[in-house]
Every structure is written in structure tokens, then in C-alpha cells.
Design an enzyme around this catalytic site. Structure first.
Site, short mmCIF file in Angstrom:
data_model
loop_
_atom_site.label_atom_id
_atom_site.label_comp_id
_atom_site.label_asym_id
_atom_site.label_seq_id
_atom_site.Cartn_x
_atom_site.Cartn_y
_atom_site.Cartn_z
N CYS A 177 0.81 -1.23 0.00
CA CYS A 177 0.00 0.00 0.00
C CYS A 177 0.84 1.28 0.00
CB CYS A 177 -0.95 0.00 1.19
SG CYS A 177 -2.14 -1.33 1.15
N HIS A 189 -3.20 7.52 2.80
CA HIS A 189 -3.63 6.24 2.23
C HIS A 189 -5.02 5.92 2.78
CE1 HIS A 189 -4.00 2.17 1.06
NE2 HIS A 189 -3.72 1.65 2.25
N ASN A 231 -10.15 0.33 -0.25
CA ASN A 231 -8.69 0.42 -0.16
C ASN A 231 -8.09 -0.04 -1.49
OD1 ASN A 231 -5.98 0.06 0.33
ND2 ASN A 231 -6.24 -1.07 2.26
O1 UT7 Z 1 -3.85 -0.98 3.59
C1 UT7 Z 1 -2.98 -1.19 4.68
C2 UT7 Z 1 -3.24 -2.44 5.36
N1 UT7 Z 1 -4.55 -2.69 5.85
C3 UT7 Z 1 -5.13 -2.00 6.84
O2 UT7 Z 1 -4.69 -0.97 7.25
C4 UT7 Z 1 -6.36 -2.59 7.48
C5 UT7 Z 1 -6.25 -2.50 8.97
N2 UT7 Z 1 -7.30 -3.14 9.68
C6 UT7 Z 1 -8.60 -2.69 9.69
O3 UT7 Z 1 -8.94 -1.75 8.99
C7 UT7 Z 1 -9.58 -3.33 10.64
O4 UT7 Z 1 -8.88 -4.16 11.53
C8 UT7 Z 1 -10.70 -4.15 9.93
C9 UT7 Z 1 -11.66 -3.22 9.22
C10 UT7 Z 1 -10.09 -5.13 8.96
C11 UT7 Z 1 -11.49 -4.92 10.99
O5 UT7 Z 1 -12.03 -4.02 11.95
P1 UT7 Z 1 -11.86 -4.33 13.51
O6 UT7 Z 1 -12.55 -3.25 14.23
O7 UT7 Z 1 -10.38 -4.49 13.76
O8 UT7 Z 1 -12.66 -5.66 13.68
P2 UT7 Z 1 -12.14 -7.06 14.25
O9 UT7 Z 1 -11.23 -7.71 13.28
O10 UT7 Z 1 -11.65 -6.84 15.66
O11 UT7 Z 1 -13.48 -7.85 14.32
C12 UT7 Z 1 -14.54 -7.47 15.21
C13 UT7 Z 1 -15.69 -8.38 14.95
C14 UT7 Z 1 -15.32 -9.86 14.95
O12 UT7 Z 1 -16.41 -10.58 15.50
P3 UT7 Z 1 -16.37 -11.08 17.03
O13 UT7 Z 1 -15.16 -11.97 17.11
O14 UT7 Z 1 -16.22 -9.85 17.85
O15 UT7 Z 1 -17.67 -11.78 17.19
C15 UT7 Z 1 -15.21 -10.21 13.49
O16 UT7 Z 1 -15.45 -11.56 13.23
O17 UT7 Z 1 -16.24 -8.12 13.65
C16 UT7 Z 1 -16.30 -9.35 12.91
N3 UT7 Z 1 -16.11 -9.04 11.50
C17 UT7 Z 1 -17.12 -8.70 10.68
N4 UT7 Z 1 -18.44 -8.59 10.90
C18 UT7 Z 1 -19.22 -8.23 9.86
C19 UT7 Z 1 -14.95 -9.00 10.80
N5 UT7 Z 1 -15.19 -8.65 9.51
C20 UT7 Z 1 -16.53 -8.48 9.42
C21 UT7 Z 1 -17.39 -8.10 8.37
N6 UT7 Z 1 -18.69 -7.99 8.62
N7 UT7 Z 1 -16.94 -7.84 7.13
#
Ligand code: UT7
Length: 333
Positions: A120, A260, A290
Site C-alpha cells: 500500500c 492512504h 482500499n
Molecule cells: O492498507 C494497509 C493495510 N490494511 C489495513 O490498514 C487494514 C487494517 N485493519 C482494519 O482496517 C480493521 O482491523 C478491519 C476493518 C479489517 C477490521 O475491523 P476491527 O474493528 O479491527 O474488527 P475485528 O477484526 O476486531 O473484528 C470485530 C468483529 C469480529 O467478530 P467477534 O469476534 O467480535 O464476534 C469479526 O469476526 O467483527 C467481525 N467481522 C465482521 N463482521 C461483519 C470482521 N469482519 C466483518 C465483516 N462484517 N466484514
């Protein structure tokens, strides 16, 4: 690894361009594919829709369109280019480099062309190289591109990643600066101690040998989103501050932050660290998702063409990606 900033710029961005696929996939469309919701995607990422490459299209198609538009804005002919530096991890083929395919299509007969891999942060790395070549007197005009079709590397059964990415390409033409407008500082960095947090084996040699084909699970982007998020927030803030310090300016001199576009929460944290109010932060993630190395040049081109970034204004750009990689720059337009 890094470069000292200068108050008098050596190189200037004289043209920008971008190109994205026509096909739009909304959050509602994704609700039909994986267990997710428009509300979750919007509140956790800021993304509403993204552009997706279609059958028969290639990364180079979008690079060529973005490059033509940047050359036209710059009023530069393709033959005047000394180099084409293309950042991508989703090339047309393993070889030749996609930059060389772009060179051929543009008729940039006097340019050397190569690809670089910096996820990225790729555009910031190509900008860094292009600016350095001009500063050293090795080139007078350089085309830099960031292009990514990450939806081709996406596991459409993994809701943690498939809602995030979109496809596109952005380009900029660099030329020697003649006044105080131009690239005031560039900064890049990497750290290789946490490769396992964000990677894609693809057809790399780490993959299992399976008649030259990657095993199914190895084809896709794998990410520990939570951990990457933490690193992104910390590193983008630090890299942004570093580019400002190297430019000889202060945060008060910055008119626009063009970060970004990975997640609005990461963007907000970076803006807060730099004391940038939301109205001076350019955000288009809701429409594109993204787009990895393409996100900053797409945003710069949109903001220039719509008159958001005006002549003479100072822009801070900063990116972070898998590796990890990061890069930032301060540019006076
Ligand atoms: O481009 C450079 C590299 N990439 C990034 O910078 C991305 C960095 N990371 C992020 O933007 C975030 O971590 C995400 C958007 C990917 C995820 O957000 P989060 O707030 O960190 O969520 P999480 O991974 O902690 O997940 C929270 C909950 C989980 O459920 P439980 O375990 O709490 O029941 C996940 O399973 O949200 C769930 N979850 C979803 N739910 C609905 C994860 N993805 C989804 C989804 N829809 N698409």
C-alpha cells in the site's frame, strides 16, 4: 533508506491522472456473498462501495489510461520520459514488468521502466525513487504510477478482508522544479519482523509446489486486521510527522492531508496526531475502498482536478502497508 528533505524542491508534480474499473460493488452486494452488513462495513471502515476489475481487463489497462491523463495535464509527450516507475503487487504477468508493458503502449521510447513492490505504500516508494533521480540529475521527466487489482488476490469467503479492497490506478508526472513548488521532502521505511500479519504467498517460492500452481489458501491475501490496524495508526502518525520535519515546514504550514485510504478510523487517528481538522483531510474511501498503492495518486488527482488542492497549497501524504512498509511526502502544488 531515507532522504534528507530540502527547502528548495528538485522535482515537481506537473500532472496527475487516474483510472478505475466501471463495475461498482456496493456493501449491499457483499451482504449477499458473506455474513456482513452495510452498517458494519460503513462504521468500521468508512467504505460504501468499490470498483472491481472485470474479465478481460488488466492492471496495465488502468495504468495506461491514468498515465495518458497525467501526461496530458502535464503537457509532456511520452518520448520525453526518462523513466517509468510502477508500484504494484498485482502485475499483468510475472514478467515482463507491467511498467514495460505501459512503456510500450505509451511509446515512451526513451524511458527505462520497472516495477517496484511495496504494497500500500508503493506510490510513496515510486515517488521517492523518481524524485531522487531528478534530484541527482539522472532524469528530467519521470512517470510514477501506483496500481493495484487486489480483488484478484481476495478470498471472497473471508469477510475480514473481502469487504476492504477495490481496484484502480493513479499516476503522476515528475519534472525538474523551477521555483518553490514541488516535492519538499520524501521519507520511506520498512520493517520485516512481522511479515505474518499481512501477506500473500501467491506463486512465490514459499508456496507449496503444486505443478506451479499455488495451493488454494495460498492464493489470497491473509491479514490479522486488528494487529495491522494498531501498527498502521502508530506508524502513519510517525511517518507523517517525519515528512513534515524533513520538509523544513511545520504542521501549521500543511493545507491538506492526503492519506492512504485503508480505514477512516486510521485516517482520523493520523489527522489527530497531525492536528489536521477533518475539513483539511481528503477522504474518498467511501467510493473506492482500499486501492492499496493506487489510493494516494487517485486522491491527489481527484483533489487537483476538482480544485480542492489549489496551486501553491502544501499537501502531506502518508501511507502504510504490508511488510510492513511506510512512506510520506510533503509537496507544494
Ligand atoms: O492498507 C494497509 C493495510 N490494511 C489495513 O490498514 C487494514 C487494517 N485493519 C482494519 O482496517 C480493521 O482491523 C478491519 C476493518 C479489517 C477490521 O475491523 P476491527 O474493528 O479491527 O474488527 P475485528 O477484526 O476486531 O473484528 C470485530 C468483529 C469480529 O467478530 P467477534 O469476534 O467480535 O464476534 C469479526 O469476526 O467483527 C467481525 N467481522 C465482521 N463482521 C461483519 C470482521 N469482519 C466483518 C465483516 N462484517 N466484514
Amino acid at each position: 533508506m531515507t532522504e534528507r528533505g530540502r527547502r528548495a524542491p528538485a522535482a515537481r508534480i506537473v500532472g496527475t491522472g487516474h483510472s478505475v474499473p466501471d463495475q461498482i460493488v456496493t456493501n449491499r452486494d457483499l451482504e449477499r456473498i458473506v455474513d456482513t452488513s452495510d452498517d458494519w462495513i460503513t462504521t468500521r471502515t468508512g467504505i460504501k462501495e468499490r470498483r472491481i476489475i472485470q474479465q478481460g481487463q488488466k492492471t496495465s489497462d488502468f495504468c495506461i489510461a491514468a498515465a495518458r491523463s497525467a501526461l496530458e495535464m502535464a503537457d509532456v509527450r511520452a518520448e520525453e520520459l526518462d523513466a517509468i516507475i510502477l508500484a504494484t503487487i498485482s502485475p499483468d504477468m510475472r514478467f515482463p514488468a507491467t511498467a514495460i508493458i505501459v512503456q510500450g503502449a505509451l511509446g515512451a521510447v526513451n524511458a527505462a521502466a520497472w516495477d517496484i513492490s511495496a504494497t500500500c505504500s508503493g506510490f510513496m516508494f515510486s515517488l521517492y525513487q523518481g524524485e531522487a533521480m531528478i534530484a541527482l540529475g539522472r532524469a528530467r521527466k519521470v512517470l510514477v504510477i501506483g496500481a493495484e487489482m487486489l480483488t484478484l488476490l481476495t478470498d471472497w469467503t473471508d469477510r475480514g478482508t473481502c469487504v476492504l479492497f477495490g481496484d484502480g490506478a493513479g499516476a503522476a508526472v515528475l519534472a525538474a522544479a523551477s521555483d518553490d513548488r514541488g516535492i519538499l521532502s520524501t521519507y520511506i521505511g520498512t520493517s520485516g519482523d512481522q511479515v505474518d500479519l499481512l501477506y500473500c504467498i501467491g506463486q512465490g517460492t514459499q508456496g507449496s509446489l503444486n505443478n506451479g500452481q499455488p495451493a488454494n489458501g495460498e492464493r489470497y491475501i491473509r491479514m490479522n486486521g486488528n494487529e495491522v490496524f494498531r501498527h498502521a495508526v502508530r506508524t502513519m502518525g510517525r511517518a507523517a510527522a517525519e515528512a513534515v520535519a524533513r520538509s523544513g515546514l511545520t504542521a501549521d504550514d500543511i493545507d491538506w492531508l492526503v492519506p492512504h485510504q485503508a480505514n477512516t478510523r486510521i485516517i482520523d487517528a493520523t489527522a489527530e496526531r497531525m492536528n489536521m481538522p477533518p475539513e483539511r483531510v481528503y477522504v474518498n474511501i467511501s467510493r473506492y475502498g482500499n486501492t492499496s498503492s493506487a489510493s494516494i495518486p487517485i486522491a491527489l488527482d481527484e483533489a487537483r482536478r476538482t480544485g480542492v488542492i489549489k496551486d501553491g497549497q502544501v499537501v502531506l501524504t502518508v501511507a502504510f502497508g504490508g511488510g510492513f512498509t511506510w512512506g510520506s511526502a510533503v509537496i507544494r502544488f
